[in-house]
Design an enzyme around this catalytic site. Structure first.
Site, mmCIF file in Angstrom:
data_model
loop_
_atom_site.group_PDB
_atom_site.id
_atom_site.type_symbol
_atom_site.label_atom_id
_atom_site.label_comp_id
_atom_site.label_asym_id
_atom_site.label_seq_id
_atom_site.Cartn_x
_atom_site.Cartn_y
_atom_site.Cartn_z
ATOM 1 N N CYS A 178 0.797 -1.224 0.000
ATOM 2 C CA CYS A 178 0.000 0.000 0.000
ATOM 3 C C CYS A 178 0.830 1.274 0.000
ATOM 4 O O CYS A 178 0.270 2.368 -0.127
ATOM 5 C CB CYS A 178 -0.946 0.001 1.198
ATOM 6 S SG CYS A 178 -2.124 -1.364 1.182
ATOM 7 N N HIS A 318 -3.046 8.800 5.337
ATOM 8 C CA HIS A 318 -3.345 7.446 4.856
ATOM 9 C C HIS A 318 -4.811 7.144 5.161
ATOM 10 O O HIS A 318 -5.530 6.651 4.300
ATOM 11 C CB HIS A 318 -2.427 6.432 5.528
ATOM 12 C CG HIS A 318 -2.572 5.046 4.990
ATOM 13 N ND1 HIS A 318 -2.192 4.704 3.711
ATOM 14 C CD2 HIS A 318 -3.079 3.911 5.541
ATOM 15 C CE1 HIS A 318 -2.440 3.425 3.495
ATOM 16 N NE2 HIS A 318 -2.984 2.920 4.595
ATOM 17 N N GLU A 329 -1.655 6.753 13.004
ATOM 18 C CA GLU A 329 -1.349 8.007 12.321
ATOM 19 C C GLU A 329 -1.422 9.200 13.258
ATOM 20 O O GLU A 329 -0.561 10.079 13.232
ATOM 21 C CB GLU A 329 -2.335 8.230 11.174
ATOM 22 C CG GLU A 329 -1.962 7.563 9.894
ATOM 23 C CD GLU A 329 -2.745 8.132 8.731
ATOM 24 O OE1 GLU A 329 -2.369 9.208 8.227
ATOM 25 O OE2 GLU A 329 -3.723 7.487 8.324
ATOM 26 N N LYS A 350 -9.582 8.616 1.079
ATOM 27 C CA LYS A 350 -10.125 7.250 1.019
ATOM 28 C C LYS A 350 -11.590 7.234 1.430
ATOM 29 O O LYS A 350 -12.321 6.291 1.107
ATOM 30 C CB LYS A 350 -9.313 6.317 1.906
ATOM 31 C CG LYS A 350 -7.913 6.000 1.396
ATOM 32 C CD LYS A 350 -7.240 4.967 2.280
ATOM 33 C CE LYS A 350 -5.828 4.641 1.798
ATOM 34 N NZ LYS A 350 -4.884 5.763 2.037
ATOM 35 N N HIS A 355 -9.899 2.507 -0.938
ATOM 36 C CA HIS A 355 -8.480 2.167 -0.804
ATOM 37 C C HIS A 355 -8.079 1.292 -1.989
ATOM 38 O O HIS A 355 -8.373 0.103 -2.030
ATOM 39 C CB HIS A 355 -8.261 1.425 0.507
ATOM 40 C CG HIS A 355 -6.824 1.205 0.869
ATOM 41 N ND1 HIS A 355 -5.785 1.325 -0.026
ATOM 42 C CD2 HIS A 355 -6.252 0.875 2.064
ATOM 43 C CE1 HIS A 355 -4.644 1.068 0.587
ATOM 44 N NE2 HIS A 355 -4.897 0.792 1.856
ATOM 45 N N PHE A 414 0.805 -3.013 4.621
ATOM 46 C CA PHE A 414 1.052 -4.332 5.175
ATOM 47 C C PHE A 414 2.534 -4.677 5.031
ATOM 48 O O PHE A 414 3.167 -4.387 4.014
ATOM 49 C CB PHE A 414 0.206 -5.378 4.451
ATOM 50 C CG PHE A 414 -1.254 -5.326 4.806
ATOM 51 C CD1 PHE A 414 -1.721 -4.529 5.838
ATOM 52 C CD2 PHE A 414 -2.169 -6.094 4.103
ATOM 53 C CE1 PHE A 414 -3.053 -4.493 6.178
ATOM 54 C CE2 PHE A 414 -3.523 -6.061 4.425
ATOM 55 C CZ PHE A 414 -3.966 -5.266 5.463
#
Length: 431
Positions: A178, A318, A329, A350, A355, A414
């Site tokens: 990602c 993010h 975050e 997002k 996403h 990830f």
């Protein structure tokens, strides 16, 4: 402060964005994309690409993409996976936007494409064909289409984009999950700074809304099960958030060495001023709540850009709408920016476009560049019940007009990958 000559951080050449191309949920093309974001509209809906009734999460942000209307030939449509189609169309728009068509020198031009999943849809479909819908273990290659190998090798996508521009310089793929959409841009910047190229076509693409992808995220309960409310399913930083909505799309940029862009009179959107990446070496999917690794990436990006944390005007988050990421975050911003974190606008797009895995960070970089260009901060849609533990200024629901000269965009992926990029507008450095 950013310098006004052609020397970038640590003595390398400076790199600027001169073209943008986008394929996104809710609109094909940069203008439609920006209109959607600034209006605070959401593109999430019930999945239509396949019958998803058997899955836990049945919500996604799909692109209403017609390859014929996008100008692709029948041969291109048959040969290319949807991911490649997105990348090609976005790259073509970026080239036209930059005005560089006809001025490229092949040996000084390169291409880098980021992706998390590669050609998922075509591989999924073609395996069903050669295995007779999974009924035979020893597959029958006689039924395989001749382009199956291209789907297996994501570098075929970069090669197709290179063919579009005639690039004979460095060409390749970046796949870091990602964070790919930031990492591919910064890798391309490094190639220009190191003198390997003067122009790089760089960005990311993913089209992975398929049964195998939905099953993977169902298995770890990362995606939202809010199937009865698809338009408001993605709720970053909201107390009621319960996972992300899948998306798809592509954003591609023309990146140029600053002197090269200035000599041809190009319109410059922004400079790629600084960037950094870190890994937490902790968990494939887990995040520490203190955000120490993401904070380290942010600090590294600011140091490279020679920008003080107090100069950040906007953070493109993010903001995945998972419980642990949003807390991670928030902690990272406080750790890296100190008190300035509490007065800096933050938002997650997002909430509107889902996403799109490896592609999303390039789409977020595009939104960050456009925020600089238009002095508008896109909102976090669906943020109606703020989580008290996410106690920063997350720009809820409505876009905000504000002068935006320096933007920080971040990514968390990830594997523990953490990336940050600092973009600066021409008002900060133009000679």
């Amino acid at each position: 402060m950013l310098r006004k000559n052609e020397e970038g951080p640590r003595g390398g050449r400076r790199v600027v964005v001169t073209g943008i191309g986008v394929v996104a949920p809710g609109g094909i093309g940069t203008k439609q994309y920006w209109d959607l974001l600034t209006a605070g509209r959401t593109a999430t809906r019930t999945i239509t690409a396949f019958d998803a009734t058997q899955f836990r999460s049945r919500v996604a942000a799909e692109c209403d993409f017609n390859p014929v209307e996008a100008g692709l030939t029948q041969r291109q449509i048959r040969r290319w996976d949807r991911t490649t189609q997105f990348a090609y169309v976005a790259a073509r728009e970026a080239l036209v936007d930059s005005g560089i068509v006809g001025e490229l020198h092949p040996e000084r031009t390169g291409v880098m494409v980021g992706t998390a999943c590669g050609m998922t849809i075509s591989l999924d479909h073609e395996y069903a064909v050669v295995s007779d819908e999974g009924r035979i273990w020893q597959v029958d290659e006689a039924h395989a289409m001749p382009y199956l190998y291209d789907y297996f090798v994501p570098s075929s996508m970069a090669a197709e984009v290179a063919g579009l521009v005639g690039a004979e310089g460095p060409v390749g793929i970046v796949s870091t999950g990602c964070t790919s959409g930031i990492d591919v841009v910064t890798h391309a910047v490094d190639l220009i700074r190191d003198g390997e190229a003067d122009v790089m076509i760089a960005g990311a693409s993913d089209a992975a809304i398929s049964p195998i992808t939905v099953a993977c995220f169902d298995a770890i309960k990362a995606t939202t099960p809010r199937n009865d409310e698809p338009e408001t399913a993605s709720r970053p930083f909201d107390r009621t958030r319960n996972g992300f909505a899948l998306g798809e799309g592509s954003a591609v940029f023309v990146l140029e060495e600053f002197g090269h862009a200035r000599r041809r009179g190009a319109h410059v959107y922004a400079e790629i001023a600084g960037y950094a990446s870190r890994c937490n070496a902790f968990s494939m999917t887990g995040l520490r709540p203190d955000g120490v690794e993401l904070a380290a990436a942010i600090t590294g990006a600011l140091d490279l850009a020679r920008v003080d944390r107090s100069e950040i005007d906007y953070i493109n988050a993010h903001g995945s709408a998972t419980k642990q990421n949003d807390l991670h975050e928030t902690g990272a911003y406080k750790r890296s920016l100190g008190e300035h974190a509490y007065t800096t606008p933050v938002s997650s797009i997002k909430s509107m476009i889902g996403h799109s895995l490896g592609a999303i960070c390039s789409l977020e970089v595009a939104a960050s560049v456009l925020a600089i260009e238009h002095s508008v901060i896109p909102p976090t849609a669906n943020l109606r019940e703020p989580d008290p533990e996410c106690d920063l200024d997350y720009v809820p629901l409505v876009a905000r007009e504000q002068r935006t000269d320096v933007v920080l965009s971040v990514a968390s992926g990830f594997g523990g990958f953490q990336s940050a990029i600092v973009l600066a507008g021409p008002g900060r450095w133009a000679a």
